[in-house]
Design an enzyme around this catalytic site. Sequence first.
Site, PDB file in Angstrom:
ATOM      1  CG  ASP A 230       6.206  -4.015   5.256  1.00  0.00           C
ATOM      2  OD1 ASP A 230       6.505  -2.890   5.183  1.00  0.00           O
ATOM      3  OD2 ASP A 230       5.363  -4.536   4.663  1.00  0.00           O
ATOM      4  CD  GLU A 290       5.783  -0.337   8.745  1.00  0.00           C
ATOM      5  OE1 GLU A 290       4.963   0.892   8.050  1.00  0.00           O
ATOM      6  OE2 GLU A 290       5.332  -1.458   8.136  1.00  0.00           O
TER       7      GLU A 290
HETATM    8  C1  GLC Z   1       5.115  -0.820   4.935  1.00  0.00           C
HETATM    9  C2  GLC Z   1       6.136  -0.471   4.097  1.00  0.00           C
HETATM   10  C3  GLC Z   1       5.174   0.526   2.998  1.00  0.00           C
HETATM   11  C4  GLC Z   1       4.637  -0.596   2.311  1.00  0.00           C
HETATM   12  C5  GLC Z   1       3.586  -1.394   3.049  1.00  0.00           C
HETATM   13  C6  GLC Z   1       3.004  -2.459   2.289  1.00  0.00           C
HETATM   14  O1  GLC Z   1       4.117   0.001   5.533  1.00  0.00           O
HETATM   15  O2  GLC Z   1       6.738   0.642   4.910  1.00  0.00           O
HETATM   16  O3  GLC Z   1       6.460   1.099   2.335  1.00  0.00           O
HETATM   17  O4  GLC Z   1       3.897   0.083   1.246  1.00  0.00           O
HETATM   18  O5  GLC Z   1       4.336  -1.980   4.105  1.00  0.00           O
HETATM   19  O6  GLC Z   1       4.055  -3.589   2.299  1.00  0.00           O
END
Ligand code: GLC
Length: 568
Positions: A230, A290
Amino acid sequence: MFNKFFAAVALSVLSLATPNAFAQQKPVDAEGHQWWQHAVFYEIYPRSFADSNNNGVGDLNGIASKLDYLKDLGIDAIWMTPFFPSPQVDFGYDVSDYDAIDPMYGTLHDFDHLSAEAKQRNIRLILDLVVNHTSDQHPWFKESRSSRDNPRRDWYIWRDGKGPGQPPNNWLSTFGLSGWTFDPKTKQYYYHYFYPEQPDLNWRNPAVEKAMLDVTRFWYKRGVAGFRLDAVDTLFEDPALTDNPVLEGTDKFGRHNMKESYNKKLPEVHDVMRKLRNTADEYGAVLIGETWTSDVGELKDYYGSKNDELQMPMDLMMTGFKGLSADQYRKHIAAVNAAGHWPVYVITNHDIIRSYTRYSDDTHNDDIAKMMAALYLTLRGSAIMYYGEEIGMQNNDPKSKEDVQDPIGKLGWPTEKGRDGERTPMQWTAGPNAGFSEVKPWLPVPPSAITHNVASEMKDPNSIYNFYHQLLALRHTEPALLDGDWVPLNEADPNVLAYVRRYKDEAILVVLNMSATDQNVTLDYAPAGFSAPNLKVLLTSVDKSAAVSAADAIPMAPYSAYIAKLSK
Ligand code: GLC
């Protein structure tokens, strides 16, 4: 005799080195590809997939009960967004214990059951690792905030303000407030790129690094095949706390726009990627990132200069394209392929408006959904689906501020409605609550669930579901779709995206009409090494009778997809 003994020793050494046999790195084809390169991934938002205990929120047993559905659809791995204990401020992305399951979703026993059931069906599990921050309720942060000299103080980012009531610098939280929150007890500010309840970990502290690597080991030993990491772009901040440059205009929360030069995408991120990868390699695991890259160069960097970082940094760039343009997609896909790595395509997820809604023109919505499926599932690379894409689920945004669950929607209403709309319950049937639960679900189901649901669409040969089903079957069986290179045709065509996937003697043609008008497509096959090939239609999205089987013009209805096998 000697050989046998030697082989047995070698085998036991091998199994010690790779304790997670299910995740081992074994080539699955003559090209040396790994399982994840042939896999279709499916993102599940556990709150919204299937509610086994009828409390309005989905759970692990719910997911387990749908594994046959996923297997039949053609899914090889599921990525589940966080189900660890959490105060749920950010619906699980605020973790208060990385080594357990939130009771809302089940128990470790339920997890092991899910894992065993998935393994029986050859479906891998990918967990979501929130690496940048924890919940403010995590024991690490509770200790850290308890006093300035607590041994865990330096696990997070604490600084003095610039002056009374003034944060240390101008960094903003992407979720709407300042990036700094004052803690009256110790009279310092802590930094959080997301909500104040999500304090950033200090990755410059080796103890933090060790703790997080240990978390990954805990789950690898339990059989997970990898992680989706993440928010990796935000792992590091400039230690000098230099102010970010202020730009013209305001953002959706009404704040000055800023260039995040000093709190995002710092080079140190790559050191951590390499360390996570080292540990993943001990277990033959795969890392998905991500990675919100702004160009193909940044994406390339996430693979690592020696291929020693992420195997699967997500290409999220297509999710930002405005409208449908054959040219834009063609150029992007060409650039991603030219970068030389294994691409990872995504068209939507739990943070992004659903693709069905994003591309909607109100007239051809189902056709567009099929055409987009034909695009990202026939490219060279891995694909990550989002639950419900296969049935054309649409966004169901809150109708009023009072209905909003996602805090960014409360803060930014009405410009920013939050992410509830793309997180609504999976639509299983046309019945109450779309068959997700027997009680009112945590988010409402849209009226379109009456037509767009698994049960109804399974019965309709022309449904989005059946298109996905056939497409995924082709993707798993056609060598050219699995291993072929990507050769664009008719590159000057502004309306139609056409390409050939070529592997040895196999070639598959994909033609996508990205326009709202009929197109009669005459292709020049020379770039793919054909002059007038024979075409055998494999799948079309609109009118099968309109497809031709000779190498002349192909009649393409608006937003249609045509997939055929080429032969000389
Ligand atoms: C990432 C996740 C999102 C979350 C953020 C903070 O972007 O995909 O859903 O709110 O991280 O953890």
